[in-house]
Write a protein that holds these residues in place. Structure first.
Motif, PDB file in Angstrom:
ATOM      1  N   SER A 203       0.747  -1.366  -0.058  1.00 38.25           N
ATOM      2  CA  SER A 203       0.046   0.117   0.169  1.00 38.25           C
ATOM      3  C   SER A 203       0.883   1.374  -0.053  1.00 38.25           C
ATOM      4  O   SER A 203       0.473   2.348  -0.637  1.00 38.25           O
ATOM      5  N   VAL A 204       1.865   1.309   0.628  1.00 33.79           N
ATOM      6  CA  VAL A 204       2.863   2.647   0.775  1.00 33.79           C
ATOM      7  C   VAL A 204       3.412   2.757  -0.551  1.00 33.79           C
ATOM      8  O   VAL A 204       3.532   3.999  -0.952  1.00 33.79           O
ATOM      9  N   GLU A 205       3.905   1.483  -1.192  1.00 35.26           N
ATOM     10  CA  GLU A 205       4.501   1.746  -2.440  1.00 35.26           C
ATOM     11  C   GLU A 205       3.668   2.335  -3.451  1.00 35.26           C
ATOM     12  O   GLU A 205       4.009   3.247  -4.461  1.00 35.26           O
ATOM     13  N   THR A 206       2.334   1.914  -3.157  1.00 32.41           N
ATOM     14  CA  THR A 206       1.250   2.506  -4.286  1.00 32.41           C
ATOM     15  C   THR A 206       1.278   3.931  -4.022  1.00 32.41           C
ATOM     16  O   THR A 206       0.980   4.530  -4.993  1.00 32.41           O
ATOM     17  N   LEU A 207       0.998   4.147  -2.639  1.00 27.09           N
ATOM     18  CA  LEU A 207       0.666   5.720  -2.520  1.00 27.09           C
ATOM     19  C   LEU A 207       1.855   6.467  -2.754  1.00 27.09           C
ATOM     20  O   LEU A 207       1.639   7.622  -3.387  1.00 27.09           O
TER      21      LEU A 207
ATOM     22  N   THR B 208      -0.428  11.526  -4.460  1.00 28.78           N
ATOM     23  CA  THR B 208      -1.177  12.479  -4.212  1.00 28.78           C
ATOM     24  C   THR B 208      -1.451  12.619  -2.808  1.00 28.78           C
ATOM     25  O   THR B 208      -2.021  13.729  -2.198  1.00 28.78           O
ATOM     26  N   ARG B 209      -0.872  11.881  -1.936  1.00 25.42           N
ATOM     27  CA  ARG B 209      -0.812  11.947  -0.428  1.00 25.42           C
ATOM     28  C   ARG B 209       0.541  11.820   0.068  1.00 25.42           C
ATOM     29  O   ARG B 209       1.458  10.991  -0.402  1.00 25.42           O
ATOM     30  N   GLU B 210       1.108  12.242   1.227  1.00 25.08           N
ATOM     31  CA  GLU B 210       2.191  11.924   1.738  1.00 25.08           C
ATOM     32  C   GLU B 210       2.133  10.590   2.275  1.00 25.08           C
ATOM     33  O   GLU B 210       1.175  10.185   2.967  1.00 25.08           O
ATOM     34  N   ALA B 211       3.166   9.897   1.960  1.00 22.85           N
ATOM     35  CA  ALA B 211       3.289   8.475   2.456  1.00 22.85           C
ATOM     36  C   ALA B 211       3.188   8.179   3.817  1.00 22.85           C
ATOM     37  O   ALA B 211       3.993   9.186   4.632  1.00 22.85           O
TER      38      ALA B 211
ATOM     39  N   ALA C  51      12.238  -2.893   4.971  1.00 21.48           N
ATOM     40  CA  ALA C  51      11.725  -1.839   4.040  1.00 21.48           C
ATOM     41  C   ALA C  51      10.777  -0.841   4.989  1.00 21.48           C
ATOM     42  O   ALA C  51      10.580   0.404   4.492  1.00 21.48           O
ATOM     43  N   HIS C  52      10.626  -1.330   6.052  1.00 18.00           N
ATOM     44  CA  HIS C  52       9.667  -0.363   7.022  1.00 18.00           C
ATOM     45  C   HIS C  52      10.494   0.675   7.699  1.00 18.00           C
ATOM     46  O   HIS C  52      11.770   0.426   7.714  1.00 18.00           O
ATOM     47  N   ASP C  53      10.138   1.776   7.794  1.00 20.92           N
ATOM     48  CA  ASP C  53      10.806   3.033   8.611  1.00 20.92           C
ATOM     49  C   ASP C  53      11.509   2.503  10.047  1.00 20.92           C
ATOM     50  O   ASP C  53      12.709   2.832  10.139  1.00 20.92           O
ATOM     51  N   LEU C  54      10.503   1.728  10.648  1.00 20.65           N
ATOM     52  CA  LEU C  54      11.172   1.284  12.041  1.00 20.65           C
ATOM     53  C   LEU C  54      10.893  -0.050  11.992  1.00 20.65           C
ATOM     54  O   LEU C  54       9.737  -0.631  12.495  1.00 20.65           O
ATOM     55  N   PRO C  55      11.828  -1.180  12.111  1.00 22.96           N
ATOM     56  CA  PRO C  55      11.558  -2.614  12.426  1.00 22.96           C
ATOM     57  C   PRO C  55      11.808  -2.774  13.815  1.00 22.96           C
ATOM     58  O   PRO C  55      12.947  -2.561  14.266  1.00 22.96           O
TER      59      PRO C  55
END
Length: 438
Positions: A136-140, A145-148, A185-189
């Motif tokens: 979902s984040v990669e698609t956003l 159109t919106r801040e991820a 890939a997550h900001d915080l694992p």
């Protein structure tokens, strides 16, 4: 930022997000992650986060999954402002298992587009929720159109190591790489304990040896520890509910300080068979009842092992309020967990809850997996799987004065306060990696 154990740090302040989305197997599933999702959601609302959504699976999917489920009428309502979303599968039978993944990932995109302000998404239990979140984040990001949203991935251990081990044993190296790369890939694992963190790094090392990658280095650098979030207030206040506690015990035919308590899942890894044998050989037998509370795949075998012994009682329908009264009023709480190929305790939420409940009863457990991080050593240990050693610890408790038992219990309760859900949430959403996104 180099690796640090946040749980030695003080609480910070200022959460830079208006929205929090939690992707998890939510209630009515009986598991620690469902409870933690509820705790994080309630803490978020208390901290002023405006919109909190728990995104999970349709109830019929959960019912067919084989997961242990609570009766729906026993699930407590959430506070206003917390919504449980269960998007229906997308596509028809030809899509196979992808139907649920597309439904949840698509719903996350719809939520982020609809909610005002910044959003953080946290998935609890990485596989398969991490894939849904990052899709979902990669698609956003591609839509622009919106801040991820900022992303947090919490791993309990088996959700990474089990899949990686299985992939390596079958030669499916690409699957192992996908799991680790998705986590990173997550900001915080984060991992639920230092024990779990080490397991994950070891899994990375195994993949590196086969694929010549650098996963272990990246995991060592980036994975933080975030212990499970607990609503400490309900446990710390149970002593004030004397009338309710008495009613719960009377309804179960128990008396205050008159029973040894096991309350967890009935499976081989929990060591209930060891407890039954040790109890029968101990000085507590016939003087204190052994109350075994829980459900699980080992239930029938354990009931057969007890062989109708009137000193051993099984309860498979203990609710959350009853759990509090039982933990607070037990003579001792015992979780003789032992490592098994299918499961090793990565933290021990039930132990932390028993410690928080106070009373005179100390905790008797093992050093299996991440349990010492839950106890802080404010307990009595026995060697995992050693019935004679467990018997000796039961005998030791039988010989202790109320003052000594209470002293151990008070020290345990003080230690377990660090798992408070408000503190855990604040550290997660105020972490440098998350603030950098905000």
């Amino acid at each position: 930022m180099p690796y640090a154990n946040w749980n030695t740090m003080s609480k910070t302040s200022g959460i830079p997000y208006r929205n929090l989305i939690l992707v998890v197997r939510a209630d009515p599933t009986i598991c620690g992650h469902s409870t933690e999702a509820r705790n994080l959601a309630e803490a978020a609302r208390a901290a002023g986060i405006e919109n909190v959504h728990i995104v999970s699976y349709p109830l019929d999917v959960l019912a067919e999954s084989g997961l242990p489920l609570k009766p729906l009428d026993s699930v407590a309502p959430y506070s206003p402002g917390i919504f449980v979303d269960r998007p229906e599968p997308v596509g028809d039978y030809k899509v196979l298992d992808g139907r649920l993944g597309y439904a949840i990932a698509g719903h996350l995109i719809d939520l982020v587009n609809r909610l005002p302000g910044r959003t953080a998404i946290m998935n609890l239990y990485l596989v398969p929720h991490g894939q849904m979140v990052m899709q979902s984040v990669e698609t956003l990001r591609g839509m622009g159109t919106r801040e991820a949203p900022a992303t947090i991935a919490e791993a309990v251990g088996s959700d990474v190591t089990n899949v990686v081990a299985n992939a390596l044993s079958t030669g499916q190296l690409g699957a192992a790489a996908i799991v680790l790369q998705n986590y990173l890939a997550h900001d915080l694992p984060v991992a639920v304990s230092e024990y779990t963190r080490k397991l994950i790094i070891e899994a990375g090392q195994q993949v590196d040896e086969r694929l010549k990658t650098t996963f272990a280095y990246q995991l060592e650098l980036r994975v933080r520890i975030s212990y499970p979030a607990i609503d400490t207030s309900v446990y710390l206040s149970v002593a004030e509910q004397a009338e309710q506690n008495a009613s719960v015990l009377a309804g179960r035919g128990l008396s205050p300080d008159g029973f040894l308590l096991f309350l967890s899942r009935l499976s081989k890894a929990k060591g209930v068979d060891d407890l039954i044998r040790a109890y029968r050989a101990s000085k507590l037998y016939g003087k204190k009842v052994l109350a075994i509370c829980g459900t699980g795949p080992d239930a029938d075998r354990l009931i057969e092992l007890a062989a109708g012994d009137p000193n051993i009682r099984f309860f498979d329908d203990v609710g959350d309020e009853e759990k509090l009264a039982l933990m607070h009023n037990c003579y001792a709480y015992c979780l003789p967990s032992k490592p098994r190929p299918e499961f090793t305790e990565t933290f021990g939420i039930a132990i932390a809850e028993a410690m928080l409940s106070g009373g005179l009863g100390p905790v008797i457990t093992t050093r299996t997996g991440g349990i010492p991080e839950a106890t802080g050593d404010h307990c009595l240990y026995h060697a995992a799987g050693d019935v004679a050693d467990l018997t000796s610890k039961l005998d030791l408790v039988a010989s202790m004065s109320d003052w000594d038992r209470g002293g151990l219990s008070r020290a345990a309760q003080q230690y377990a306060r660090r798992f408070d859900r408000a503190v855990i949430l604040d550290r997660l959403l105020s972490a440098p990696a998350i603030r950098a996104v905000a």
